[in-house]
Scaffold this active site. Structure first.
Site, PDB file in Angstrom:
ATOM      1  N   GLY A 155       0.886  -1.314  -0.061  1.00 51.84           N
ATOM      2  CA  GLY A 155       0.051  -0.034  -0.028  1.00 51.84           C
ATOM      3  C   GLY A 155       0.619   1.249   0.061  1.00 51.84           C
ATOM      4  O   GLY A 155       1.984   1.254  -0.281  1.00 51.84           O
ATOM      5  N   ARG A 156       0.205   2.420   0.464  1.00 48.76           N
ATOM      6  CA  ARG A 156       0.942   3.657   0.476  1.00 48.76           C
ATOM      7  C   ARG A 156       2.506   3.339   1.263  1.00 48.76           C
ATOM      8  O   ARG A 156       3.407   3.843   0.865  1.00 48.76           O
ATOM      9  CB  ARG A 156       0.321   4.701   1.153  1.00 48.76           C
ATOM     10  CG  ARG A 156      -1.011   5.134   0.094  1.00 48.76           C
ATOM     11  CD  ARG A 156      -1.859   6.017   1.057  1.00 48.76           C
ATOM     12  NE  ARG A 156      -2.747   5.088   1.955  1.00 48.76           N
ATOM     13  CZ  ARG A 156      -4.193   5.262   1.985  1.00 48.76           C
ATOM     14  NH1 ARG A 156      -4.719   6.033   1.390  1.00 48.76           N
ATOM     15  NH2 ARG A 156      -4.728   4.556   2.813  1.00 48.76           N
ATOM     16  N   ILE A 157       2.185   2.634   2.587  1.00 48.89           N
ATOM     17  CA  ILE A 157       3.563   2.787   3.057  1.00 48.89           C
ATOM     18  C   ILE A 157       4.527   1.717   2.787  1.00 48.89           C
ATOM     19  O   ILE A 157       5.623   2.017   2.380  1.00 48.89           O
ATOM     20  CB  ILE A 157       3.121   2.499   4.755  1.00 48.89           C
ATOM     21  CG1 ILE A 157       2.486   3.580   5.192  1.00 48.89           C
ATOM     22  CG2 ILE A 157       4.498   2.239   5.452  1.00 48.89           C
ATOM     23  CD1 ILE A 157       1.932   3.195   6.724  1.00 48.89           C
ATOM     24  N   ARG A 178      -2.156  -8.330  -1.975  1.00 51.64           N
ATOM     25  CA  ARG A 178      -3.643  -8.955  -2.509  1.00 51.64           C
ATOM     26  C   ARG A 178      -3.585  -8.473  -3.972  1.00 51.64           C
ATOM     27  O   ARG A 178      -3.994  -9.271  -4.802  1.00 51.64           O
ATOM     28  CB  ARG A 178      -4.716  -8.033  -1.986  1.00 51.64           C
ATOM     29  CG  ARG A 178      -5.258  -8.779  -0.652  1.00 51.64           C
ATOM     30  CD  ARG A 178      -6.224  -8.166   0.017  1.00 51.64           C
ATOM     31  NE  ARG A 178      -5.996  -6.740   0.309  1.00 51.64           N
ATOM     32  CZ  ARG A 178      -6.588  -6.016   1.155  1.00 51.64           C
ATOM     33  NH1 ARG A 178      -7.793  -6.340   1.688  1.00 51.64           N
ATOM     34  NH2 ARG A 178      -6.284  -4.534   1.048  1.00 51.64           N
ATOM     35  N   ILE A 237       6.270  -3.467  10.954  1.00 47.04           N
ATOM     36  CA  ILE A 237       5.739  -2.317  11.620  1.00 47.04           C
ATOM     37  C   ILE A 237       4.310  -2.301  11.066  1.00 47.04           C
ATOM     38  O   ILE A 237       3.787  -1.266  11.268  1.00 47.04           O
ATOM     39  CB  ILE A 237       6.453  -1.126  10.712  1.00 47.04           C
ATOM     40  CG1 ILE A 237       6.399  -1.393   9.361  1.00 47.04           C
ATOM     41  CG2 ILE A 237       7.973  -0.978  11.201  1.00 47.04           C
ATOM     42  CD1 ILE A 237       6.542   0.125   8.454  1.00 47.04           C
ATOM     43  N   ALA A 238       3.757  -3.310  11.010  1.00 50.07           N
ATOM     44  CA  ALA A 238       2.389  -3.518  10.554  1.00 50.07           C
ATOM     45  C   ALA A 238       1.365  -3.650  11.642  1.00 50.07           C
ATOM     46  O   ALA A 238       0.875  -2.463  12.310  1.00 50.07           O
ATOM     47  CB  ALA A 238       2.026  -4.655   9.716  1.00 50.07           C
ATOM     48  N   ARG A 239       1.099  -4.680  12.182  1.00 54.79           N
ATOM     49  CA  ARG A 239       0.372  -4.863  13.422  1.00 54.79           C
ATOM     50  C   ARG A 239       0.989  -6.293  14.116  1.00 54.79           C
ATOM     51  O   ARG A 239       1.129  -7.079  13.475  1.00 54.79           O
ATOM     52  CB  ARG A 239      -1.068  -5.097  12.890  1.00 54.79           C
ATOM     53  CG  ARG A 239      -1.814  -3.746  12.992  1.00 54.79           C
ATOM     54  CD  ARG A 239      -2.065  -3.251  14.132  1.00 54.79           C
ATOM     55  NE  ARG A 239      -2.726  -1.988  14.128  1.00 54.79           N
ATOM     56  CZ  ARG A 239      -2.508  -0.688  13.661  1.00 54.79           C
ATOM     57  NH1 ARG A 239      -1.073  -0.485  13.694  1.00 54.79           N
ATOM     58  NH2 ARG A 239      -3.082   0.374  13.733  1.00 54.79           N
ATOM     59  N   GLU A 268       0.338  -6.431  22.719  1.00 56.60           N
ATOM     60  CA  GLU A 268       1.086  -5.316  23.168  1.00 56.60           C
ATOM     61  C   GLU A 268       0.031  -4.415  24.147  1.00 56.60           C
ATOM     62  O   GLU A 268      -1.220  -4.277  23.536  1.00 56.60           O
ATOM     63  CB  GLU A 268       1.561  -4.497  22.006  1.00 56.60           C
ATOM     64  CG  GLU A 268       0.387  -3.900  21.053  1.00 56.60           C
ATOM     65  CD  GLU A 268       1.245  -2.978  19.790  1.00 56.60           C
ATOM     66  OE1 GLU A 268       1.832  -3.616  18.986  1.00 56.60           O
ATOM     67  OE2 GLU A 268       0.602  -1.805  19.519  1.00 56.60           O
ATOM     68  N   HIS A 286       6.121   0.622  19.442  1.00 57.77           N
ATOM     69  CA  HIS A 286       4.953   1.090  18.356  1.00 57.77           C
ATOM     70  C   HIS A 286       5.006   2.550  18.096  1.00 57.77           C
ATOM     71  O   HIS A 286       4.040   3.300  18.425  1.00 57.77           O
ATOM     72  CB  HIS A 286       3.308   0.538  18.993  1.00 57.77           C
ATOM     73  CG  HIS A 286       2.738   0.448  17.877  1.00 57.77           C
ATOM     74  ND1 HIS A 286       1.490  -0.351  17.778  1.00 57.77           N
ATOM     75  CD2 HIS A 286       2.252   1.339  16.631  1.00 57.77           C
ATOM     76  CE1 HIS A 286       0.532  -0.111  16.640  1.00 57.77           C
ATOM     77  NE2 HIS A 286       1.070   0.740  16.033  1.00 57.77           N
ATOM     78  N   ILE A 287       6.190   2.797  17.631  1.00 57.45           N
ATOM     79  CA  ILE A 287       6.470   4.291  17.432  1.00 57.45           C
ATOM     80  C   ILE A 287       6.667   4.670  15.963  1.00 57.45           C
ATOM     81  O   ILE A 287       7.153   5.790  15.634  1.00 57.45           O
ATOM     82  CB  ILE A 287       7.503   4.706  18.464  1.00 57.45           C
ATOM     83  CG1 ILE A 287       8.788   3.845  17.946  1.00 57.45           C
ATOM     84  CG2 ILE A 287       7.294   4.684  19.792  1.00 57.45           C
ATOM     85  CD1 ILE A 287      10.032   4.523  18.638  1.00 57.45           C
TER      86      ILE A 287
HETATM   87  C1  DGY Z   1      -1.432   3.515  12.650  1.00 56.91           C
HETATM   88  O1  DGY Z   1      -1.521   4.690  12.487  1.00 56.91           O
HETATM   89  O2  DGY Z   1      -2.168   2.783  12.405  1.00 56.91           O
HETATM   90  C2  DGY Z   1      -0.245   3.561  13.848  1.00 56.91           C
HETATM   91  O3  DGY Z   1       0.105   2.036  13.863  1.00 56.91           O
HETATM   92  C3  DGY Z   1      -0.583   4.094  14.966  1.00 56.91           C
HETATM   93  O4  DGY Z   1       0.397   4.951  15.380  1.00 56.91           O
END
Ligand code: DGY
Length: 329
Positions: A155-157, A178, A237-239, A268, A286-287
């Site tokens: 996606g965008r990130i 996907r 860095i997703a979830r 978390e 989660h920063i």
């Molecule tokens: C988001 O924006 O989904 C980040 O994980 C929260 O900072």
């Protein structure tokens, strides 16, 4: 009559002040993370909620808070919100896309580099006074420049991370998603769409940027880690929940892969304790979106959404815009 909202967590004082010019606001200056029962209690009689990813908006809450008409997340990820349940009840939900893309991509790249180049591990050794001499193989890691960057979730990130890798570090970019990007999006990155098995076995550095959904639960577990290169790194860095953290801890201990960078965790802010004992994992709380400018932009966008949703305007980034005609029409 003035509408009433809950700002569920502490936010920037000027964003709070702006909301107070529109609404009667119950705020949370102490920044307590409410239990579900406390959240339901505080939402009684409220028209809207300004929430973070820590507050869960589910059917039980929605049924217990029938006056609620808008829930505005200060996060791009919205797995804390049951979107179909909101839509079924005419509750507008929103998130904060775009404003955090580049900041989050910076962090994902930094975490990948820290894992590959053993930055945390070597710093901790230095702080413990263990740096007594130079040696030829001291904290040798793996190169980032010229390596193969694998991205799961384009996606965008994901695309912003790919840009950094391809244009800044001469990396070969492969990705799985996907849906495949348009050729015009792939071409400037030299990005190659591959199946998940190819992604796992060809990536030197695998970065996870896909949204969480039940289908993505443990998308990376023991079997997937076993398919990766022994020298590879994994960055999440997703979830939390996309990686099986227990399986990852075993894989890192046994050097199935060389290192990992994790900003998100299953359950978390609790962590799998095994991760804390391992030298070859960089752990951050989660920063990824946490720069002052970006967090301000996220807060303002969440406030814009809430103000618009409750005053009959069109919110800038709604998740279920289909509820709007029902209310305004
Ligand atoms: C988001 O924006 O989904 C980040 O994980 C929260 O900072």
């Amino acid at each position: 009559m003035t509408q009433r909202i809950l700002v569920a967590r502490a936010i920037f004082p000027d964003t709070l002040a702006r909301l107070q010019t529109h609404f009667e606001v119950e705020s949370n200056a102490g920044d307590t993370v409410f239990t579900q029962a406390q959240l339901i209690e505080r939402l009684q009689g409220k028209d809207g909620a300004f929430i973070s990813g820590s507050e869960r908006i589910d059917t039980e809450l929605l049924d217990a808070c029938p006056t609620l008409r808008a829930v505005c997340n200060m996060a791009v990820g919205y797995n804390n919100i049951d979107l179909p349940a909101c839509t079924a009840r005419g509750v507008l939900a929103s998130n904060t896309p775009d404003v955090l893309t580049e900041t989050t991509a910076d962090f994902g790249f930094a975490l990948m580099m820290a894992a590959a180049r053993r930055i945390s591990e070597s710093e901790h050794a230095l702080r413990r006074g263990e740096w007594t001499k130079w040696s030829y193989d001291m904290f040798c890691g793996s190169d980032v420049h010229g390596a193969t960057l694998g991205i799961l979730g384009m996606g965008r990130i994901g695309q912003a991370i790919a840009r950094r890798g391809a244009l800044g570090f001469g990396m070969k970019v492969i990705y799985h998603n996907r849906s495949r990007l348009a050729p015009a999006q792939e071409a400037p990155l030299g990005a190659r769409y591959v199946d998940k098995a190819t992604l796992l076995c060809e990536a030197d550095h695998l970065v996870l940027v896909l949204p969480y959904s039940p289908a993505a639960h443990h998308a990376i577990g023991a079997a997937e880690l076993a398919q990766m290169k022994p020298g590879a790194t994994l960055t999440n860095i997703a979830r939390g929940g996309i990686v099986d953290d227990a399986a990852l801890a075993v894989a890192l201990r046994d050097r199935v892969i060389s290192a990992a960078g994790l900003d998100v965790f299953e359950g978390e802010p609790a962590l799998n304790p095994a991760l804390l004992t391992l030298p070859n994992v960089v752990l951050t709380p989660h920063i990824a979106s946490a720069t002052t400018a970006t967090r301000r932009a996220m807060a303002e966008l969440a406030a814009d959404n809430l103000i618009a949703a409750l005053t009959g305007a069109t919110p800038p980034t709604p998740l279920n815009p289909e509820v709007l005609p029902l209310r305004h029409g």
